[in-house]
Design an enzyme around this catalytic site. Structure first.
Site, short mmCIF file in Angstrom:
data_model
loop_
_atom_site.label_atom_id
_atom_site.label_comp_id
_atom_site.label_asym_id
_atom_site.label_seq_id
_atom_site.Cartn_x
_atom_site.Cartn_y
_atom_site.Cartn_z
N GLY A 177 0.84 -1.21 0.00
CA GLY A 177 0.00 0.00 0.00
C GLY A 177 0.86 1.25 0.00
N ASN A 178 0.28 2.37 0.35
CA ASN A 178 1.06 3.61 0.47
C ASN A 178 0.49 4.45 1.60
OD1 ASN A 178 -0.95 5.59 -0.67
ND2 ASN A 178 -0.74 4.23 -2.44
N HIS A 179 1.15 5.58 1.89
CA HIS A 179 0.80 6.36 3.08
C HIS A 179 -0.33 7.37 2.87
CE1 HIS A 179 3.97 4.67 5.46
NE2 HIS A 179 4.87 4.99 4.55
N SER A 180 -1.01 7.34 1.73
CA SER A 180 -2.07 8.34 1.51
C SER A 180 -3.14 8.22 2.61
CB SER A 180 -2.72 8.10 0.14
OG SER A 180 -3.88 8.89 0.03
N ALA A 222 -4.18 7.94 -4.43
CA ALA A 222 -2.83 7.46 -4.72
C ALA A 222 -2.97 5.99 -5.10
CB ALA A 222 -1.96 7.63 -3.49
#
Ligand code: CTP
Length: 398
Positions: free
Chosen positions: A206-209, A274
């Site tokens: 995943g990502n930090h959005s 994102a």
């Protein structure tokens, strides 16, 4: 939305009257002009001095104040909305049957503005058929009732009958009475948050959005009058506005499907999510066990949602893309504007402090096809959302 709005607060005799102090304070803080009218019995529950100080206006309680007659007709004509909070069982019954034995009731009967009420009473009184019938009657007259909630009551019992909290009344008024008409009749789609690409049943990439920017944009579009469909990846964000429809998705493929289905019917699309660019080729059915040696995973490209909707765009649709860059920011953002066929692109640079994932502020540059460059921030994401939506409004009404 409440700035400059004229709000008349009616207070009746109920323990919940203490909440009206906070309500007046919140409305004034939002820039509303507030006046207060109380029943004589309400004075036992809350001080007129506090209310007149907070509202910066005299509180009307009696037919005659000093040598002056309280002009109830003009009060109901002055207001954009008359909010009776708390509404006691007694005043409700009088409203339902047209009694007029105090100024608050006279204002009610003569008011030409919309009337919103927030009842407050003990559960047994609330459930009584007479009360329920009176509620139905005032609804028939066109009044709006903010539902009571369930919880601890002044009697010490638990049940239905608690007055809505001041913050909820504020949201209710903003949403139901004061959305602007700038984008009325327009439908908007917003994507928000990250996507999670599964590796196995318990792990993902995943990502930090945080989704904060996307939710702020959805709320701003909604408050300007648009009908909003929010497609959100996994986030902690919530919206207070019940009219925003949210489709929760997990992966880039889920988000693609949701946007593919929604895009044909929208006038505006803002793609602030994102989205993962790559997803594992194979998702293990069982949890991948620890093993000696390295774990190698193979990834394939996801579908680019912005590029897809850009290829389907009609002349009447307006698309906003986002670009998150760390170097050659403008050049890269302009490339995305062209290659994805967006109408404008909102550039975020990860090199800017106070901008990017997880935090409450952002700094952006809006770049469009005609060469416009508009900078905004650093400031709270809600304020940035206002600037982005204002830009869209000027473009679609140009
Ligand atoms: N986007 C999308 N679908 C994807 C990837 C990105 O809709 N699969 C959208 C984003 O929501 C954003 C824009 O494309 O509006 C640009 O996203 P960004 O991550 O900055 O760029 P990428 O196209 O992914 O390119 P790169 O990662 O190489 O910068």
């Amino acid at each position: 939305m409440l700035h400059g709005k004229k709000i008349l607060i009616g207070i009746t005799a109920s323990i919940a009257a203490y909440k009206s102090i906070l309500l007046v304070r919140l409305l004034v803080k939002q820039g509303a002009e507030v006046k207060v009218v109380m029943t004589p019995a309400a004075k036992d529950f809350v001080s007129p001095l506090v209310l007149s100080t907070l509202s910066k206006n005299n509180v009307v309680i009696e037919w005659v104040e000093g040598n002056e007659w309280s002009n109830h007709v003009m009060l109901g004509r002055w207001a954009d909305v008359f909010v009776i909070a708390p509404l006691s069982c007694n005043t409700l019954a009088k409203m339902a049957h047209g009694l007029c034995d105090n100024v608050l009731l006279a204002v009610y009967l003569s008011a030409t503005c919309p009337v919103v009420v927030a009842p407050a009473m003990d559960e047994d009184m609330w459930q009584h058929p007479a009360t329920q019938k009176n509620i139905s009657l005032i609804k028939e007259y066109g009044n709006t009732v903010i539902e009571v909630s369930n919880g601890e009551l002044a009697s010490g019992l638990f049940g239905d009958g608690r007055m809505a909290e001041p913050e909820e009344i504020l949201v209710f008024l903003t949403e139901k009475s004061f959305r602007s008409a700038e984008l009325k009749g327009k439908k908007a789609m917003v994507t928000a948050g990250p996507t999670y690409e599964a590796i196995d049943p318990v792990r993902f990439v995943g990502n930090h959005s945080s989704g904060k920017m996307g939710f702020a944009l959805a709320e701003e579009l909604y408050l300007r009058g648009a009908d909003v469909e929010l497609v959100s990846g996994p986030t902690q964000q919530k919206t207070v506005y019940s009219g925003i429809r949210i489709t929760h998705v997990v992966s880039a493929a889920d988000m693609f499907r949701a946007c593919e289905a929604t895009f044909p019917s929208v006038d505006i699309a803002i793609m602030s999510a994102a989205v993962a660019d790559f997803t594992p080729v194979n998702v293990a059915n069982e949890k991948i066990k620890k093993q000696s040696g390295n774990l190698e995973l193979s990834f394939e490209k996801t579908k680019d949602i912005l590029q897809y909707i850009g290829s389907k765009k009609t002349k009447s649709q307006y698309i906003v893309g986002f670009a998150l860059e760390t170097n050659n920011e403008k050049e890269n953002a302009l490339k995305k504007l062209q290659s994805k066929n967006a109408d404008c692109i909102v550039l975020n640079s990860l090199r800017d402090k106070k901008a990017g994932f997880g935090i409450d502020t952002n700094k952006i540059t809006i770049l469009d096809r005609s060469g416009k460059e508009i900078e905004s921030g650093p400031k709270p994401k809600k304020e940035i959302a206002k600037d982005i939506v204002s830009f869209i409004v000027t473009q679609i009404h140009a």
